[in-house]
Design an enzyme around this catalytic site. Structure first.
Site, PDB file in Angstrom:
ATOM      1  N   GLY A   1      12.388  -3.179  11.698  1.00  0.00           N
ATOM      2  CA  GLY A   1      11.225  -2.381  11.293  1.00  0.00           C
ATOM      3  C   GLY A   1      10.016  -3.210  10.909  1.00  0.00           C
ATOM      4  N   GLN A   2       9.931  -4.431  11.443  1.00  0.00           N
ATOM      5  CA  GLN A   2       8.739  -5.239  11.134  1.00  0.00           C
ATOM      6  C   GLN A   2       7.516  -4.621  11.809  1.00  0.00           C
ATOM      7  OE1 GLN A   2       8.903  -9.424  12.206  1.00  0.00           O
ATOM      8  NE2 GLN A   2       6.993  -9.875  11.135  1.00  0.00           N
TER       9      GLN A   2
ATOM     10  N   ILE B   1       0.825  -1.214   0.000  1.00  0.00           N
ATOM     11  CA  ILE B   1       0.000   0.000   0.000  1.00  0.00           C
ATOM     12  C   ILE B   1       0.861   1.267   0.000  1.00  0.00           C
ATOM     13  CG2 ILE B   1      -0.258   0.368   2.507  1.00  0.00           C
ATOM     14  CD1 ILE B   1      -3.310   0.605   1.973  1.00  0.00           C
TER      15      ILE B   1
ATOM     16  N   HIS C   1       6.104 -12.162   5.893  1.00  0.00           N
ATOM     17  CA  HIS C   1       5.946 -11.628   4.532  1.00  0.00           C
ATOM     18  C   HIS C   1       7.293 -11.306   3.936  1.00  0.00           C
ATOM     19  CE1 HIS C   1       5.680  -8.238   7.375  1.00  0.00           C
ATOM     20  NE2 HIS C   1       6.295  -7.521   6.448  1.00  0.00           N
TER      21      HIS C   1
ATOM     22  N   ASN D   1      11.745  -8.579   6.980  1.00  0.00           N
ATOM     23  CA  ASN D   1      12.074  -7.865   8.213  1.00  0.00           C
ATOM     24  C   ASN D   1      11.635  -8.714   9.401  1.00  0.00           C
ATOM     25  OD1 ASN D   1      13.029  -5.521   6.900  1.00  0.00           O
ATOM     26  ND2 ASN D   1      10.934  -4.818   6.578  1.00  0.00           N
TER      27      ASN D   1
ATOM     28  N   HIS E   1       9.096  -8.985   1.129  1.00  0.00           N
ATOM     29  CA  HIS E   1       8.953  -7.832   0.236  1.00  0.00           C
ATOM     30  C   HIS E   1       9.713  -8.152  -1.060  1.00  0.00           C
ATOM     31  CE1 HIS E   1       7.799  -4.745   3.409  1.00  0.00           C
ATOM     32  NE2 HIS E   1       8.339  -5.676   4.173  1.00  0.00           N
TER      33      HIS E   1
HETATM   34  P1  5GP Z   1       7.029  -4.707   7.511  1.00  0.00           P
HETATM   35  O1  5GP Z   1       7.470  -3.350   7.951  1.00  0.00           O
HETATM   36  O2  5GP Z   1       6.212  -5.405   8.561  1.00  0.00           O
HETATM   37  O3  5GP Z   1       8.153  -5.546   6.980  1.00  0.00           O
HETATM   38  O4  5GP Z   1       6.105  -4.477   6.243  1.00  0.00           O
HETATM   39  C1  5GP Z   1       4.735  -4.331   6.300  1.00  0.00           C
HETATM   40  C2  5GP Z   1       4.302  -3.760   4.978  1.00  0.00           C
HETATM   41  O5  5GP Z   1       2.902  -3.885   4.871  1.00  0.00           O
HETATM   42  C3  5GP Z   1       4.627  -2.272   4.816  1.00  0.00           C
HETATM   43  O6  5GP Z   1       5.479  -2.091   3.688  1.00  0.00           O
HETATM   44  C4  5GP Z   1       3.253  -1.621   4.632  1.00  0.00           C
HETATM   45  O7  5GP Z   1       3.274  -0.572   3.691  1.00  0.00           O
HETATM   46  C5  5GP Z   1       2.393  -2.782   4.184  1.00  0.00           C
HETATM   47  N1  5GP Z   1       0.995  -2.674   4.564  1.00  0.00           N
HETATM   48  C6  5GP Z   1       0.505  -2.377   5.798  1.00  0.00           C
HETATM   49  N2  5GP Z   1      -0.833  -2.386   5.792  1.00  0.00           N
HETATM   50  C7  5GP Z   1      -1.206  -2.702   4.519  1.00  0.00           C
HETATM   51  C8  5GP Z   1      -2.488  -2.862   3.882  1.00  0.00           C
HETATM   52  O8  5GP Z   1      -3.552  -2.723   4.486  1.00  0.00           O
HETATM   53  N3  5GP Z   1      -2.467  -3.186   2.559  1.00  0.00           N
HETATM   54  C9  5GP Z   1      -1.315  -3.362   1.858  1.00  0.00           C
HETATM   55  N4  5GP Z   1      -1.424  -3.677   0.563  1.00  0.00           N
HETATM   56  N5  5GP Z   1      -0.097  -3.220   2.423  1.00  0.00           N
HETATM   57  C10 5GP Z   1      -0.050  -2.888   3.732  1.00  0.00           C
END
Ligand code: 5GP
Length: 116
Positions: free
Chosen positions: A95-96, A31, A102, A89, A104
């Site tokens: 920064g998780q 997003i 997941h 992450n 990226h």
């Molecule tokens: P993290 O920081 O946990 O590795 O990554 C989480 C990712 O999820 C972030 O890049 C954030 O932009 C994405 N994200 C969080 N909420 C949503 C959502 O509701 N929809 C989508 N498509 N991505 C999301």
């Protein structure tokens, strides 16, 4: 266990731009993209909150499925040859934000090393 915003995306309770789906894996556009291609690739099971929770014996096939999906998506989105980065992450210092495993997939621009 492990209900997050991604569970809602898996169950189609909130929308996402899905780029790949099979029985085990779902992939959708981030997003808040950090590159022209920024896809999140997740297992459909919710029991793996972070990389720490991976059990190599139990999850070997699932990990294979995640990487198979990543390679297919990279090809489909045209970054397989130019190059792409896969990032997982794990925990606060990395920064998780979402505690559902997941990957990226980032591509479509030149990236720096080391990451910030
Ligand atoms: P993290 O920081 O946990 O590795 O990554 C989480 C990712 O999820 C972030 O890049 C954030 O932009 C994405 N994200 C969080 N909420 C949503 C959502 O509701 N929809 C989508 N498509 N991505 C999301």
């Amino acid at each position: 266990m492990g209900e997050t915003i991604f569970s809602k995306i898996i169950h189609k309770e909130i929308p996402a731009q899905i780029v790949f789906e099979n029985d085990e894996v779902l992939a959708f556009n981030d997003i808040n993209p950090k590159a022209p291609v920024h896809v999140l690739i997740i297992p459909k099971i919710t029991e793996i909150e972070t990389t720490r929770d991976i059990d190599p014996k139990k999850h070997a096939a699932l990990l294979g499925a995640l990487y198979e999906a990543a390679n297919k998506i990279a090809k489909d989105l045209g970054v397989s040859e130019t190059g792409f980065r896969l990032v997982l992450n794990c925990g606060p210092d990395a920064g998780q934000d979402v505690y559902h495993l997941h990957m990226h997939l980032l591509g479509g621009r030149k990236m720096n090393w080391p990451p910030g």
